[in-house]
Design a protein around this motif. Structure first.
Motif, PDB file in Angstrom:
ATOM      1  N   ARG A   1      21.105 -69.402  50.769  1.00  0.00           N
ATOM      2  CA  ARG A   1      22.456 -69.881  51.059  1.00  0.00           C
ATOM      3  C   ARG A   1      22.536 -71.397  50.875  1.00  0.00           C
ATOM      4  N   GLU A   2      21.504 -72.091  51.330  1.00  0.00           N
ATOM      5  CA  GLU A   2      21.503 -73.556  51.217  1.00  0.00           C
ATOM      6  C   GLU A   2      21.474 -74.007  49.763  1.00  0.00           C
TER       7      GLU A   2
ATOM      8  N   GLU B   1      24.774 -73.724  48.076  1.00  0.00           N
ATOM      9  CA  GLU B   1      25.665 -74.807  48.488  1.00  0.00           C
ATOM     10  C   GLU B   1      25.286 -76.110  47.791  1.00  0.00           C
TER      11      GLU B   1
ATOM     12  N   VAL C   1      14.976 -77.955  48.681  1.00  0.00           N
ATOM     13  CA  VAL C   1      15.292 -76.533  48.584  1.00  0.00           C
ATOM     14  C   VAL C   1      15.536 -76.126  47.131  1.00  0.00           C
TER      15      VAL C   1
ATOM     16  N   GLY D   1      19.147 -82.054  49.093  1.00  0.00           N
ATOM     17  CA  GLY D   1      18.972 -80.736  48.505  1.00  0.00           C
ATOM     18  C   GLY D   1      17.823 -80.627  47.541  1.00  0.00           C
TER      19      GLY D   1
ATOM     20  N   GLY E   1      18.291 -68.009  54.440  1.00  0.00           N
ATOM     21  CA  GLY E   1      18.849 -69.321  54.745  1.00  0.00           C
ATOM     22  C   GLY E   1      18.643 -70.293  53.601  1.00  0.00           C
ATOM     23  N   GLN E   2      17.476 -70.277  52.992  1.00  0.00           N
ATOM     24  CA  GLN E   2      17.222 -71.160  51.851  1.00  0.00           C
ATOM     25  C   GLN E   2      18.113 -70.806  50.660  1.00  0.00           C
TER      26      GLN E   2
END
Length: 270
Positions: A241-242, A245, A163, A160, A238-239
């Motif tokens: 959301r990632e 997380e 990101v 991670g 998408g980034q």
């Protein structure tokens, strides 16, 4: 990343009317109140003091001050959008723009602003106005951040990292595009001295943010609050959301930005 005093309300990236505004102020209070209160206590604030809280946001600092200045004192808590500030005895809430609206001169024993002036392109002018609003011998406390070293990826090399680094850099671009300077905390003491304040006292604080911390909670909240602006700054859904997380995952940790708390005083013979 709090308060709402700016040249115009639309210039300010964090809107008190937003769906995530309450969460933002909750996490800011958890993260910053202990340091803010410790530093304010150094001024000797107590019964009978007249205080001004600029850009009061959710009101946690204004409430703390109101408890200490009674009996006989008062706290004026201002914001462009003051709807989240609760009412209490000894606490007056007012809609006010610190850039354009008048302030009484020589009226306050203590003025506090947290994460407000860094959002104002005319911050040095505002500093001079705040100094003029202090009584001789009165205190000004500014709490600000400096992300100069925060924009680098965390050094853990863990999952991670990429990101998360992209998110931090996009946040810096969002703030810069709105006229903010999220590095100003590192030079605020110098500007306070240039504005004529004396007895400058500065402390710098950092920590490591882990899952469930106020710092990561704030960043997750900000990723929702500023989603549209972050997309404009180059991130994808998408980034986002990632990275949410990643920041919620067990074992993730990252260094905080620097927090600077600076005290300065108007001269007693001024």
């Amino acid at each position: 990343m709090t308060g709402q005093n700016s040249a115009t309300a639309s210039d300010y990236v964090f809107d008190n009317d937003g769906d995530h505004s309450s969460d933002q102020h909750h996490y800011l209070a958890r993260l910053l109140d202990p340091l803010t209160f410790e530093r304010l206590a150094l001024t000797g604030v107590g019964p009978g003091w007249d205080c001004l809280e600029v850009g009061a946001g959710g009101g946690s600092v204004a409430l703390w001050l109101a408890e200490r200045v009674t009996p006989g004192g008062r706290v004026l808590a201002t914001d462009i959008k003051p709807g989240l500030i609760p009412s209490r005895p000894g606490l007056t809430v007012a809609r006010h723009d610190i850039v354009t609206d008048p302030l009484p001169e020589g009226a306050f024993d203590l003025i506090h602003a947290r994460l407000v002036l860094s959002h104002l392109p005319r911050r040095r002018e505002v500093l001079r106005r705040l100094r003029a609003a202090l009584r001789p011998g009165g205190w000004l406390q500014l709490d600000e951040i400096d992300i100069t070293r925060w924009v680098a990826p965390p050094p853990s090399g863990g999952p991670g990292e990429e990101v998360y680094a992209a998110y931090v850099k996009a946040m810096a671009r969002v703030l810069g595009a709105a006229g903010s300077d999220p590095t100003w905390g590192g030079t605020a003491a110098r500007d306070m001295a240039a504005a004529g304040l004396t007895d400058i006292d500065r402390t710098r604080w950092t920590e490591v943010w882990k899952r469930g911390s106020a710092g990561l909670g704030l960043l997750i909240s900000n990723s929702h609050h500023l989603e549209g602006r972050l997309l404009e700054a180059g991130m994808t859904l998408g980034q986002l959301r990632e990275v949410r997380e990643v920041m919620s995952a067990p074992g993730f940790s990252a260094p905080s930005f620097e927090i600077h708390s600076i005290l300065g005083r108007r001269g007693r013979d001024d």
